[in-house]
Enzyme design. Structure first.
Site, short mmCIF file in Angstrom:
data_model
loop_
_atom_site.label_atom_id
_atom_site.label_comp_id
_atom_site.label_asym_id
_atom_site.label_seq_id
_atom_site.Cartn_x
_atom_site.Cartn_y
_atom_site.Cartn_z
N SER A 155 0.81 -1.21 0.00
CA SER A 155 0.00 0.00 0.00
C SER A 155 0.85 1.26 0.00
O SER A 155 1.73 1.39 -0.84
CB SER A 155 -0.92 -0.07 1.21
OG SER A 155 -2.06 0.68 0.94
N LYS A 211 4.25 2.08 -2.30
CA LYS A 211 4.65 3.26 -3.08
C LYS A 211 6.09 3.60 -2.69
O LYS A 211 6.94 3.89 -3.55
CB LYS A 211 3.73 4.45 -2.76
CG LYS A 211 2.21 4.16 -2.90
CD LYS A 211 1.35 5.40 -2.58
CE LYS A 211 -0.01 5.14 -1.95
NZ LYS A 211 -1.05 4.55 -2.73
N TRP A 220 -10.14 0.16 -4.96
CA TRP A 220 -9.61 1.50 -4.65
C TRP A 220 -8.21 1.67 -5.24
O TRP A 220 -7.83 2.75 -5.68
CB TRP A 220 -9.60 1.64 -3.13
CG TRP A 220 -9.09 2.93 -2.55
CD1 TRP A 220 -8.03 3.08 -1.71
CD2 TRP A 220 -9.65 4.25 -2.70
NE1 TRP A 220 -7.89 4.40 -1.35
CE2 TRP A 220 -8.87 5.15 -1.93
CE3 TRP A 220 -10.74 4.76 -3.42
CZ2 TRP A 220 -9.13 6.51 -1.87
CZ3 TRP A 220 -11.00 6.13 -3.34
CH2 TRP A 220 -10.20 6.99 -2.57
N HIS A 255 -7.62 -5.65 0.50
CA HIS A 255 -6.38 -4.89 0.61
C HIS A 255 -5.62 -5.38 1.84
O HIS A 255 -6.01 -5.09 2.97
CB HIS A 255 -6.80 -3.43 0.77
CG HIS A 255 -5.68 -2.45 0.77
ND1 HIS A 255 -4.93 -2.18 -0.34
CD2 HIS A 255 -5.19 -1.66 1.77
CE1 HIS A 255 -4.04 -1.25 -0.05
NE2 HIS A 255 -4.17 -0.92 1.23
#
Ligand code: GCU
Length: 414
Positions: A251, A255, A342, A392
């Site tokens: 998540s 990044k 998402w 997620h």
């Protein structure tokens, strides 16, 4: 009524594939001024550096200089961790700049096999003590996000949260696979809040400065920088194969793992687990989370320059495939989850698919097909991808895939 609908429409994320805007992903092998890149030297000397500078200036922000010094101390250790199959070390890393300092702790587990092991390096969200039930793991005194489920209040970590995130870290499987695991609580490098008075940024301020400049680093770049400093330590540890350190993250920390791999060529490979918007996913699809939404909700993650693309993704000279491409020719794994719309699983896949021509310059295999693989059918090439069922998260299934892929593409052949 009409005006109200318009207003809400603006704030509703799009999850409808037919409403994805038409766009063309810029060619990775053509420079911004239109020159074709035909070989690995053109890639390494021209195109990759210009992509790096683009992301540095427009997305994550520049690091304003270097540390004055860095020191490491192994503050705890055992050769009998995990019932004797692992070595445990806890290392304090001290960073110094402009008369100021900041420390973070690496928790390291290594196979107890007398070899220098390849390792996965990745941040955790709530402290090193949350990833295992091992009662020897030091509890951080850095700021933490309150979390009722984990018994975290007053922004303080206590033993109430020991082991609450064990399901995300398949330590035994990692060790049994011949890999080590290094993890760091990300809040020790930069607390995840829109406040630049603490964390790493503060060390680099000139007299009177209170915020990074508009084109300077946000939190993601600070976390990436911390991963490189952890790698500086790992290079000094003879139990670690520092040429085989895999940058891993989930998540927001996925990044950071991607940006760490792009910024620092010493990382042997990168794994992006559900990194979504501002990570692996293409921004121009505007599917799920968008640039405007992420900048509004997390103003501290990116440089201020990134806000120029709020609701204006089409203006990006290159989309997030330009970030993934910077990992080439090193192994790259992008993973999604079905219920994590998402993060735009299709946008994550396509972005990884688009980097294929860059890997082909090196005679390596990417993801040639535009069509996404089926759920539960991983594709393991130098560029790898899977989508699994569920939400997620990081699961045992994800780790099983990463370990078997890393054995093939990262670990040294016997
Ligand atoms: C939020 C955010 C995402 C991020 C995620 C996470 O959902 O919008 O961009 O990846 O948090 O870090 O869990």
């Amino acid at each position: 009524t009409y005006p109200i609908c318009m207003a809400t429409a603006q704030f509703e994320p799009n999850y409808d594939e037919t409403k994805v805007p038409k766009f063309e992903a810029s060619d990775l092998l053509t420079t911004f001024d239109g020159k074709k890149v035909n070989d690995t030297s053109g890639w390494e000397n021209t195109r990759r550096p210009e992509l790096y500078h683009f992301f540095e200036e427009q997305v994550y922000g520049k690091v304003p200089g270097k540390l004055d010094s860095l020191s490491f101390e192994v503050v705890e250790g055992s050769t009998e961790a995990l019932g004797g199959k692992a070595i445990r070390k806890q290392i304090e890393v001290d960073m110094f700049k402009n008369g100021k300092s900041l420390s973070f702790h690496i928790l390291l587990y290594l196979p107890n096999n007398g070899k220098a092991s390849p390792i996965f390096l990745g941040y955790n969200f709530y402290g090193n003590h949350t990833i295992t039930d091992d009662s020897n793991v030091i509890i951080s005194n850095a700021w933490a996000m309150d979390n009722e489920d984990f018994g975290i209040s007053d922004n303080t970590l206590t033993k109430a949260s020991r082991g609450v995130r064990t399901h995300r870290w398949a330590i035994e499987k990692i060790i049994d696979g011949g890999f080590g695991l290094a993890t760091i609580y990300y809040g020790e490098v930069d607390p995840d809040k829109n406040d630049f008075s603490d964390g790493l940024h503060r060390l680099f301020y000139e007299e009177g400065q209170t915020n990074p400049k508009a084109d300077e680093w946000g939190s993601i770049a600070a976390w990436a920088f911390g991963m490189s400093r952890a790698l500086d330590y790992l290079e000094t540890d003879s139990d670690v194969d520092a040429h085989r350190v895999i940058s891993f993250g989930h998540s927001r920390l996925g990044k950071a793992a991607l940006w760490a791999g792009a910024s620092d060529q010493r990382f042997a490979a990168v794994i992006s687990n559900n990194s979504g918007c501002g990570g692996a996913a293409l921004s121009k699809r505007k599917f799920g989370e968008t640039v405007g939404r992420i900048n509004a909700r997390f103003p501290h993650w990116f440089s201020d320059t990134f806000t120029a693309y709020n609701d204006n993704e089409e203006a990006l000279a290159i989309d997030q495939h330009g970030l993934l491409a910077q990992i080439a020719p090193r192994p790259l794994y992008v993973a999604s989850a079905e219920d994590d719309q998402w993060a735009d699983p299709r946008g994550e896949y396509l972005s990884a698919h688009y980097v294929t021509p860059v890997y082909q310059l090196y005679g390596k295999k990417g993801l040639a097909r535009t069509k996404m693989p089926q759920t539960g059918s991983p594709v393991h090439h130098t560029v790898a991808y899977h989508i699994r069922t569920g939400k997620h998260d990081v699961t045992e299934y994800d780790w099983e895939q990463y370990i078997s892929w890393a054995k093939k593409f990262v670990a040294k052949e016997e």
